[in-house]
Design an enzyme around this catalytic site. Structure first.
Site, PDB file in Angstrom:
ATOM      1  N   ILE A   1     -26.291  57.256  17.402  1.00 53.53           N
ATOM      2  CA  ILE A   1     -27.058  56.725  18.531  1.00 53.53           C
ATOM      3  C   ILE A   1     -27.967  55.593  18.071  1.00 53.53           C
ATOM      4  O   ILE A   1     -28.961  55.813  17.366  1.00 53.53           O
ATOM      5  CB  ILE A   1     -27.875  57.831  19.229  1.00 53.53           C
ATOM      6  CG1 ILE A   1     -26.956  59.002  19.605  1.00 53.53           C
ATOM      7  CG2 ILE A   1     -28.570  57.258  20.452  1.00 53.53           C
ATOM      8  CD1 ILE A   1     -25.731  58.626  20.415  1.00 53.53           C
TER       9      ILE A   1
ATOM     10  N   GLU B   1     -20.940  45.213  27.995  1.00 53.93           N
ATOM     11  CA  GLU B   1     -21.304  45.596  26.628  1.00 53.93           C
ATOM     12  C   GLU B   1     -20.377  44.939  25.610  1.00 53.93           C
ATOM     13  O   GLU B   1     -20.831  44.424  24.580  1.00 53.93           O
ATOM     14  CB  GLU B   1     -21.227  47.120  26.495  1.00 53.93           C
ATOM     15  CG  GLU B   1     -21.456  47.604  25.068  1.00 53.93           C
ATOM     16  CD  GLU B   1     -21.291  49.110  24.922  1.00 53.93           C
ATOM     17  OE1 GLU B   1     -21.288  49.588  23.781  1.00 53.93           O
ATOM     18  OE2 GLU B   1     -21.160  49.798  25.956  1.00 53.93           O
TER      19      GLU B   1
ATOM     20  N   ALA C   1     -12.600  63.514  33.690  1.00 56.41           N
ATOM     21  CA  ALA C   1     -13.423  62.315  33.847  1.00 56.41           C
ATOM     22  C   ALA C   1     -14.314  62.409  35.078  1.00 56.41           C
ATOM     23  O   ALA C   1     -15.423  61.855  35.094  1.00 56.41           O
ATOM     24  CB  ALA C   1     -12.531  61.081  33.944  1.00 56.41           C
TER      25      ALA C   1
ATOM     26  N   PRO D   1     -20.067  64.325  17.781  1.00 61.83           N
ATOM     27  CA  PRO D   1     -19.307  64.602  16.555  1.00 61.83           C
ATOM     28  C   PRO D   1     -17.804  64.705  16.784  1.00 61.83           C
ATOM     29  O   PRO D   1     -17.024  64.314  15.934  1.00 61.83           O
ATOM     30  CB  PRO D   1     -19.899  65.943  16.090  1.00 61.83           C
ATOM     31  CG  PRO D   1     -21.310  65.905  16.581  1.00 61.83           C
ATOM     32  CD  PRO D   1     -21.251  65.194  17.906  1.00 61.83           C
ATOM     33  N   GLY D   2     -17.388  65.159  17.957  1.00 52.70           N
ATOM     34  CA  GLY D   2     -15.949  65.286  18.224  1.00 52.70           C
ATOM     35  C   GLY D   2     -15.426  64.332  19.264  1.00 52.70           C
ATOM     36  O   GLY D   2     -14.271  64.436  19.686  1.00 52.70           O
TER      37      GLY D   2
ATOM     38  N   MET E   1     -23.677  58.286  23.986  1.00 56.96           N
ATOM     39  CA  MET E   1     -22.286  58.545  24.354  1.00 56.96           C
ATOM     40  C   MET E   1     -21.591  59.390  23.294  1.00 56.96           C
ATOM     41  O   MET E   1     -21.094  60.479  23.569  1.00 56.96           O
ATOM     42  CB  MET E   1     -21.522  57.224  24.508  1.00 56.96           C
ATOM     43  CG  MET E   1     -21.987  56.307  25.611  1.00 56.96           C
ATOM     44  SD  MET E   1     -20.818  54.918  25.773  1.00 56.96           S
ATOM     45  CE  MET E   1     -21.752  53.792  26.768  1.00 56.96           C
TER      46      MET E   1
END
Length: 383
Positions: A157, A244, A178, A128-129, A125
């Site tokens: 990850i 989760e 989205a 870096p940004g 998921m």
């Protein structure tokens, strides 16, 4: 008091799982922490011992249990301080994305191999940004005939170095926000254009395999898309994130109780001014406060497990469990370390490992500030 979800069958499973973590895996943690990842063979071992895909139906190679069995694994893994492999990510997340959204062919192809540990799974998921903001991912997947071409980079990850199967969050249509997010399953073995970066150095959880992943023109079959059509990824993520987050809360509850148990044993034998540290009122009061926090957290987590089993756990309630339990964990561990004095700062003591390992749980699965925002939005809608 035994919670209602802890049936005789689940309790027997818990006892076996506890023995496995304590006897088989916990003694290896020190070496795994030094090498910054667990041995690849441990995944096969975990599969043989029934720790993987416990709530996946037997038809797909799983154990055919329920979320209660997953909860036991998460709690006992946290309690044993065995955090150099993420069973939560492998079994609790990726396996259930496949179970919920995969085609029959996808489920039959991947789930049995995940249950045995032949395949190690990860979910990609964060970028870096783009961390908690999943709508901001830039990794793209462009349809080209019967394939998708993936370009982008992922970071933080979990299970990334060992991963044979990665559920990758991609943008299949960058113009739709989205609604342009999709999930693609990527098998990494001998895959042109796929590259793993360095094992990331962290302040805690030193043995947990955490890596960067790079996709440079990676081609995967179009049949690897999760769901019937593109653009379902964000909805799929939102539907599964409650699960989760509850698993994170369960593990945190296990770590919290371990911190208290370790501290109680230490202060009972530690002599200060000619008497056990436990005899001092401040010590007793602090431990009483810690146990109260742990009991309240566990009671709420148990209620959430009951709701998950009943299919009624909602996103805001899971967010409450995640942020409040991980927040309490960090405060309890800090108090317990203080009661260890200087020895609490020595890495040979479990409390020191707990101190650095616990902190990231307030970030994993969505930062706790994001959890509070989700709760507040729910309150607004119901106002």
């Amino acid at each position: 008091m035994t919670p209602g979800w802890m049936t005789d069958d689940v309790a027997l499973f818990r006892d076996n799982v506890r023995k496995v973590f304590e006897r088989e895996f916990a003694p290896l943690e020190e070496r795994w922490r030094r090498q910054h990842l667990a041995d690849r063979s441990v995944w096969r071992q975990a599969g043989e011992m029934g720790l993987l895909c416990t709530s996946i139906p037997e038809a797909y190679g799983g154990a055919g249990g329920t979320f209660a069995h997953e909860a036991v694994v998460a709690y006992e893994q946290g309690r044993a301080l065995v955090n150099s492999l993420s069973i939560n990510v492998h079994s609790g997340i990726v396996a259930h994305y496949l179970l919920a959204y995969g085609s029959e062919a996808q489920k039959l192809h991947w789930l049995p191999k995940m249950a045995t540990g032949e395949l190690v799974a990860a979910i990609a998921m964060s970028e870096p940004g783009a961390g908690s903001d999943l709508q901001a991912v830039r990794t793209s997947a462009v349809r080209d005939g019967d394939e998708y071409v993936i370009n982008g980079a992922k970071t933080f990850i979990t299970n990334g170095h060992h991963a044979d199967l990665v559920c990758v969050v991609v943008k299949t249509d960058a113009s739709r926000g989205a609604k342009g997010v999709s999930l693609l399953m990527v098998e990494t073995a001998d895959l042109p254009g796929f590259r793993r970066g360095r094992l990331l150095e962290k302040i805690g959880q030193h043995g947990l395999d955490t890596a960067e992943l790079f996709f440079d023109g990676v081609r995967v079959p179009a049949a690897n898309l999760l769901g019937d059509e593109e653009g379902q990824g964000f909805k799929q993520l939102m539907q599964q994130l409650a699960r989760e987050r509850l698993l994170i809360a369960i593990g945190a509850a296990g770590m919290m109780q371990r911190a208290i148990d370790e501290t109680l044993a230490y202060v009972a034998q530690r002599q200060v001014f000619g008497e056990p540290l436990l005899a001092m009122q401040n010590t007793r009061f602090k431990l009483a406060e810690c146990q109260t926090d742990a009991t309240i957290a566990q009671t709420f987590v148990d209620a959430c497990i009951e709701r998950q089993l009943a299919g009624t756990l909602d996103v805001p309630t899971a967010a409450m469990a995640k942020w409040s339990t991980t927040d309490k964990l960090c405060r309890v561990v800090d108090e317990c370390l203080q009661l260890h004095g200087g020895y609490g700062y020595m890495t040979e003591y479990p409390i020191a490992r707990l101190y650095v390992d616990a902190r990231v749980l307030r970030i994993l699965g969505g930062a706790n500030e994001v959890m509070k925002e989700l709760i507040a939005r729910s309150m607004e809608r119901n106002a």
